[in-house]
Design an enzyme around this catalytic site. Sequence first.
Site, mmCIF file in Angstrom:
data_model
loop_
_atom_site.group_PDB
_atom_site.id
_atom_site.type_symbol
_atom_site.label_atom_id
_atom_site.label_comp_id
_atom_site.label_asym_id
_atom_site.label_seq_id
_atom_site.Cartn_x
_atom_site.Cartn_y
_atom_site.Cartn_z
ATOM 1 N N LYS A 114 50.557 44.262 46.903
ATOM 2 C CA LYS A 114 49.615 44.612 45.833
ATOM 3 C C LYS A 114 49.955 45.945 45.182
ATOM 4 C CE LYS A 114 46.013 41.481 46.985
ATOM 5 N NZ LYS A 114 44.626 41.103 47.132
ATOM 6 N N LYS A 197 51.414 30.961 47.410
ATOM 7 C CA LYS A 197 50.039 30.625 47.807
ATOM 8 C C LYS A 197 49.116 30.616 46.593
ATOM 9 C CE LYS A 197 47.274 34.654 48.868
ATOM 10 N NZ LYS A 197 45.921 34.890 49.230
ATOM 11 N N LYS A 200 43.518 34.020 43.904
ATOM 12 C CA LYS A 200 42.578 34.398 42.849
ATOM 13 C C LYS A 200 43.250 35.298 41.829
ATOM 14 C CE LYS A 200 38.464 34.771 45.735
ATOM 15 N NZ LYS A 200 38.682 35.724 46.822
HETATM 16 P P1 ATP Z 1 43.821 37.452 46.385
HETATM 17 O O1 ATP Z 1 44.985 36.526 46.395
HETATM 18 O O2 ATP Z 1 43.393 37.898 45.031
HETATM 19 O O3 ATP Z 1 43.933 38.575 47.373
HETATM 20 P P2 ATP Z 1 42.543 35.320 47.675
HETATM 21 O O4 ATP Z 1 42.562 34.212 46.733
HETATM 22 O O5 ATP Z 1 43.558 35.377 48.773
HETATM 23 O O6 ATP Z 1 42.554 36.649 46.858
HETATM 24 P P3 ATP Z 1 40.495 36.273 49.472
HETATM 25 O O7 ATP Z 1 39.102 36.652 49.167
HETATM 26 O O8 ATP Z 1 41.444 37.367 49.725
HETATM 27 O O9 ATP Z 1 41.091 35.370 48.318
HETATM 28 O O10 ATP Z 1 40.529 35.240 50.686
HETATM 29 C C1 ATP Z 1 39.433 34.590 51.247
HETATM 30 C C2 ATP Z 1 39.894 33.681 52.359
HETATM 31 O O11 ATP Z 1 40.654 32.591 51.839
HETATM 32 C C3 ATP Z 1 40.794 34.381 53.383
HETATM 33 O O12 ATP Z 1 40.466 33.911 54.678
HETATM 34 C C4 ATP Z 1 42.175 33.916 53.005
HETATM 35 O O13 ATP Z 1 43.060 33.917 54.095
HETATM 36 C C5 ATP Z 1 41.902 32.508 52.532
HETATM 37 N N1 ATP Z 1 42.908 32.059 51.559
HETATM 38 C C6 ATP Z 1 43.189 32.650 50.385
HETATM 39 N N2 ATP Z 1 44.140 31.974 49.727
HETATM 40 C C7 ATP Z 1 44.468 30.921 50.498
HETATM 41 C C8 ATP Z 1 45.393 29.832 50.357
HETATM 42 N N3 ATP Z 1 46.156 29.713 49.284
HETATM 43 N N4 ATP Z 1 45.469 28.922 51.352
HETATM 44 C C9 ATP Z 1 44.686 29.025 52.447
HETATM 45 N N5 ATP Z 1 43.801 30.024 52.645
HETATM 46 C C10 ATP Z 1 43.678 30.959 51.690
#
Ligand code: ATP
Length: 331
Positions: A114, A197, A200
Amino acid sequence: MSKKRVLSGIQPTHDSFHLGNYLGALKQWVQLQEDNDAFYCVVDLHALTIETDPKVLQKRILLSAAQLIAIGVDPSKCTLFIQSHVPAHNQLAWVLECITGFGEAGRMTQFKDKSQKGGADRTNVGLFTYPILQAADILLYQADFVPVGEDQRQHIELTRDLGQRFNSKYKEIFNIPQAQIIKSLAKINDLQEPTAKMSKSAASMSGVIELLDAPEITLKKFKSSVTDDGKEVKFDEKGKPGISNLLTIHSALSGKSIEAIENEFAGKGYGDFKSAVAEVVIAELEPIRDRTKQLMDDPAELVSLLSTGAKKANEVASNTLKEVYAALGLI
Ligand code: ATP
Ligand code: LTN
């Protein structure tokens, strides 16, 4: 036998959660509240590491809570709360920061990614200490299990290290938690870039399936998902990452085995398969979207549910913090 303690959190960094959040983490939250003493929080303080308009953030915090309830997180079965309603999170985070090495924090891959993406000007100290606040979230509640996706494994390892370090330096106060990661669902990939992956903060949302997307949008995103030049619907993560990701999604939601789905689509084209995956996903998400909208019509009720959760969370968290302060010699 006493119930196990579960804790997890999710950031309100976007209006909608996505299918990766849902399959990797949130569906587990719902299951785990049945037989465990579960604490789930919207980690609004973590979201401050990304500058957001205050009105937008406020809406996202409520939308996050509403989506969690719409998914099935039930405030009568678990403790659902907002992180900033429990001051002990920041208070313990400071203590943990004082036993974390600078190099140790700098090795966190999420921080490295990040801060590299944001550049030096946009990288704040909060991003650096982010995993330590996360460790405080977990250790305060004496959690046994932390349901998360694969990207969080390193943060849970750090949490374990910090808990053990405090226990051996001062007093055995913290329970040492374990990450609860479902291997096959721990990394749902972006539909446009099927080796990355779903996230968001992706540059483009065209490969991200948002829980609150209208069905037409969901269908369009699946229809235009990136696959390979072949014709066979076959699970092969290296050779066919796009198709494999779609198979994982279908199987997780339809309950059918990957093999059964492969057989069902033998001899049919990718087009039919993509439509079928979209159909399964839309059927799952439509009630979630409707319920979220209903809940957002009565924000006062949501706030009241969350303040009940905050009371329960505060009780547990302040007890742990009191013990920690005493062990440190604070008067
Ligand atoms: P960012 O990528 O902006 O950091 P994010 O989409 O990863 O955000 P978080 O709020 O950080 O969202 O994650 C919430 C939960 O969802 C965490 O337990 C994370 O491990 C899980 N998670 C996020 N993206 C994935 C994915 N692509 N596949 C499986 N689990 C995920
Ligand atoms: N860093 C996590 C969010 C998070 C979390 C937690 C997850 C903050 N505190 C405590 C589990 C337990 C993420 O998903 N990006």
